[in-house]
Motif scaffolding. Structure first.
Motif, PDB file in Angstrom:
ATOM      1  N   ASP A  99     -23.989   1.181   6.563  1.00  0.00           N
ATOM      2  CA  ASP A  99     -25.209   2.103   6.718  1.00  0.00           C
ATOM      3  C   ASP A  99     -25.304   2.942   7.442  1.00  0.00           C
ATOM      4  OD1 ASP A  99     -24.551   1.910   3.120  1.00  0.00           O
ATOM      5  OD2 ASP A  99     -26.275   0.330   3.151  1.00  0.00           O
ATOM      6  N   TYR A 100     -25.115   2.729   8.778  1.00  0.00           N
ATOM      7  CA  TYR A 100     -25.800   3.311  10.124  1.00  0.00           C
ATOM      8  C   TYR A 100     -25.483   3.945   9.630  1.00  0.00           C
ATOM      9  CZ  TYR A 100     -27.138   3.721  14.831  1.00  0.00           C
ATOM     10  OH  TYR A 100     -27.301   4.448  15.910  1.00  0.00           O
ATOM     11  N   TRP A 101     -26.540   5.083  10.667  1.00  0.00           N
ATOM     12  CA  TRP A 101     -26.692   6.652  10.910  1.00  0.00           C
ATOM     13  C   TRP A 101     -27.203   6.938  12.190  1.00  0.00           C
ATOM     14  CZ3 TRP A 101     -29.364  11.462  11.238  1.00  0.00           C
ATOM     15  CH2 TRP A 101     -28.471  12.403  11.801  1.00  0.00           C
ATOM     16  N   GLY A 102     -26.597   7.282  13.164  1.00  0.00           N
ATOM     17  CA  GLY A 102     -26.920   7.821  14.553  1.00  0.00           C
ATOM     18  C   GLY A 102     -26.106   7.473  15.925  1.00  0.00           C
ATOM     19  N   GLN A 103     -26.649   7.456  16.506  1.00  0.00           N
ATOM     20  CA  GLN A 103     -25.763   7.816  18.729  1.00  0.00           C
ATOM     21  C   GLN A 103     -24.900   5.834  17.976  1.00  0.00           C
ATOM     22  OE1 GLN A 103     -25.365  10.174  19.858  1.00  0.00           O
ATOM     23  NE2 GLN A 103     -26.925  11.208  18.230  1.00  0.00           N
ATOM     24  N   CYS A 104     -23.428   6.751  18.528  1.00  0.00           N
ATOM     25  CA  CYS A 104     -23.033   4.728  18.736  1.00  0.00           C
ATOM     26  C   CYS A 104     -23.355   3.975  20.004  1.00  0.00           C
ATOM     27  CB  CYS A 104     -21.999   5.330  19.712  1.00  0.00           C
ATOM     28  SG  CYS A 104     -21.138   6.143  20.855  1.00  0.00           S
ATOM     29  N   VAL A 105     -24.385   4.284  20.742  1.00  0.00           N
ATOM     30  CA  VAL A 105     -24.798   3.020  22.026  1.00  0.00           C
ATOM     31  C   VAL A 105     -25.983   2.500  20.927  1.00  0.00           C
ATOM     32  CG1 VAL A 105     -26.549   3.172  23.639  1.00  0.00           C
ATOM     33  CG2 VAL A 105     -24.596   4.720  23.901  1.00  0.00           C
ATOM     34  N   PRO A 106     -26.498   2.967  20.481  1.00  0.00           N
ATOM     35  CA  PRO A 106     -27.667   1.792  19.838  1.00  0.00           C
ATOM     36  C   PRO A 106     -26.560   0.738  18.703  1.00  0.00           C
ATOM     37  CG  PRO A 106     -28.776   4.099  19.437  1.00  0.00           C
ATOM     38  CD  PRO A 106     -27.482   4.397  19.975  1.00  0.00           C
ATOM     39  N   PHE A 107     -25.547   1.284  17.642  1.00  0.00           N
ATOM     40  CA  PHE A 107     -24.860   0.543  16.989  1.00  0.00           C
ATOM     41  C   PHE A 107     -24.052  -0.290  18.060  1.00  0.00           C
ATOM     42  CE2 PHE A 107     -20.980  -0.299  14.811  1.00  0.00           C
ATOM     43  CZ  PHE A 107     -21.673  -0.702  13.354  1.00  0.00           C
ATOM     44  N   ALA A 108     -23.800   0.022  18.869  1.00  0.00           N
ATOM     45  CA  ALA A 108     -22.714  -0.915  20.027  1.00  0.00           C
ATOM     46  C   ALA A 108     -23.612  -1.833  19.726  1.00  0.00           C
ATOM     47  CB  ALA A 108     -21.870  -0.010  20.947  1.00  0.00           C
ATOM     48  N   ARG A 109     -25.044  -1.837  20.837  1.00  0.00           N
ATOM     49  CA  ARG A 109     -25.419  -2.739  21.626  1.00  0.00           C
ATOM     50  C   ARG A 109     -25.855  -3.831  20.082  1.00  0.00           C
ATOM     51  NH1 ARG A 109     -28.979   0.621  24.066  1.00  0.00           N
ATOM     52  NH2 ARG A 109     -29.868   1.224  22.456  1.00  0.00           N
ATOM     53  N   GLU A 110     -26.349  -3.359  19.391  1.00  0.00           N
ATOM     54  CA  GLU A 110     -26.650  -4.307  18.305  1.00  0.00           C
ATOM     55  C   GLU A 110     -25.508  -5.075  17.485  1.00  0.00           C
ATOM     56  OE1 GLU A 110     -29.875  -5.132  17.580  1.00  0.00           O
ATOM     57  OE2 GLU A 110     -30.144  -3.276  18.947  1.00  0.00           O
ATOM     58  N   ALA A 111     -24.247  -4.270  17.578  1.00  0.00           N
ATOM     59  CA  ALA A 111     -22.607  -5.157  16.455  1.00  0.00           C
ATOM     60  C   ALA A 111     -22.724  -5.732  17.245  1.00  0.00           C
ATOM     61  CB  ALA A 111     -21.864  -4.165  16.373  1.00  0.00           C
ATOM     62  N   SER A 112     -22.963  -5.665  19.007  1.00  0.00           N
ATOM     63  CA  SER A 112     -21.819  -6.519  19.913  1.00  0.00           C
ATOM     64  C   SER A 112     -22.792  -7.597  20.120  1.00  0.00           C
ATOM     65  CB  SER A 112     -20.743  -5.580  21.102  1.00  0.00           C
ATOM     66  OG  SER A 112     -22.252  -5.249  21.999  1.00  0.00           O
ATOM     67  N   GLY A 113     -24.420  -7.191  20.559  1.00  0.00           N
ATOM     68  CA  GLY A 113     -25.179  -8.447  21.438  1.00  0.00           C
ATOM     69  C   GLY A 113     -25.043  -8.015  23.238  1.00  0.00           C
ATOM     70  N   ILE A 114     -23.827  -6.868  23.070  1.00  0.00           N
ATOM     71  CA  ILE A 114     -24.438  -6.317  24.802  1.00  0.00           C
ATOM     72  C   ILE A 114     -25.391  -5.576  25.432  1.00  0.00           C
ATOM     73  CG2 ILE A 114     -23.194  -4.465  26.547  1.00  0.00           C
ATOM     74  CD1 ILE A 114     -20.063  -6.359  25.912  1.00  0.00           C
ATOM     75  N   ARG A 115     -26.276  -5.830  25.626  1.00  0.00           N
ATOM     76  CA  ARG A 115     -27.541  -5.816  26.481  1.00  0.00           C
ATOM     77  C   ARG A 115     -27.636  -4.062  27.310  1.00  0.00           C
ATOM     78  NH1 ARG A 115     -28.898  -5.846  21.304  1.00  0.00           N
ATOM     79  NH2 ARG A 115     -31.262  -4.760  22.031  1.00  0.00           N
TER      80      ARG A 115
END
Length: 180
Positions: free
Chosen positions: A28-44
């Motif tokens: 359901d997320y909507w926004g930019q790819c960066v915050p999504f990828a950070r949270e979905a991958s755990g890569i900070r």
């Protein structure tokens, strides 16, 4: 600028909720790819997507071979002014994998939505993932663009919801290898 900040704040709030909830909430997320990828991958890593490759040096393992949970970093181009990052959700075969990412295809004419298990096809001459085609919702198949990739960043703790229960492996292979 205020509109973008508000949109980002709303997207981050949805993402934080998703990190604590179900796969449906993650999608359901909507926004930019960066915050999504950070949270979905755990890569900070923070900052524009195209900067992730250099920022990862010395902090995370990097390479040209995909692994589930790794972040793929798309280079900055005229079409991708900020680059793009996505998380590998499945490996289908040597030149086909699936991504979970945000802000690629349009839904109801708008970009920013999350997509799960999207086909990515390696079209590089050297079979090294340096050039790819990405499934594009608007056309219902691989888009016409070929995108340069810097590589894969490994080492985060990916979200459990990266991949669906029944990803369409056959559809991914058809998208990649059957001409349209």
């Amino acid at each position: 600028m205020r509109k973008l900040a508000l949109r980002t704040a709303i997207g981050l709030a949805a993402l934080l909720t998703a990190a604590q909830g179900s796969a449906r909430e993650l999608l359901d997320y909507w926004g930019q790819c960066v915050p999504f990828a950070r949270e979905a991958s755990g890569i900070r890593i923070f900052g524009d997507a195209w900067t992730w490759w250099e920022q990862a040096e010395g902090r995370y393992a990097r390479g040209s071979k995909p692994k589930v949970g790794s972040v793929i970093v798309f280079a900055k181009t005229d079409r991708l002014r900020f680059g793009h990052v996505a998380v590998v959700s499945r490996i289908v075969e040597k030149r086909v994998l699936m991504l979970t990412h945000a802000n690629w295809s349009r839904r109801d004419g708008k970009r920013g939505f999350a997509e799960q298990d999207v086909t990515l096809h390696d079209v590089s001459d050297g079979n090294d993932w340096s050039l790819v085609k990405v499934w594009y919702r608007d056309t219902g198949g691989l888009g016409g663009g070929v995108y340069p990739v810097k590589g894969f960043i490994h080492g985060g703790k990916p979200a459990d919801e990266l991949s669906g229960e029944n990803p369409d492996y056959v559809g991914a292979l058809i998208d990649a290898y059957v001409p349209r």
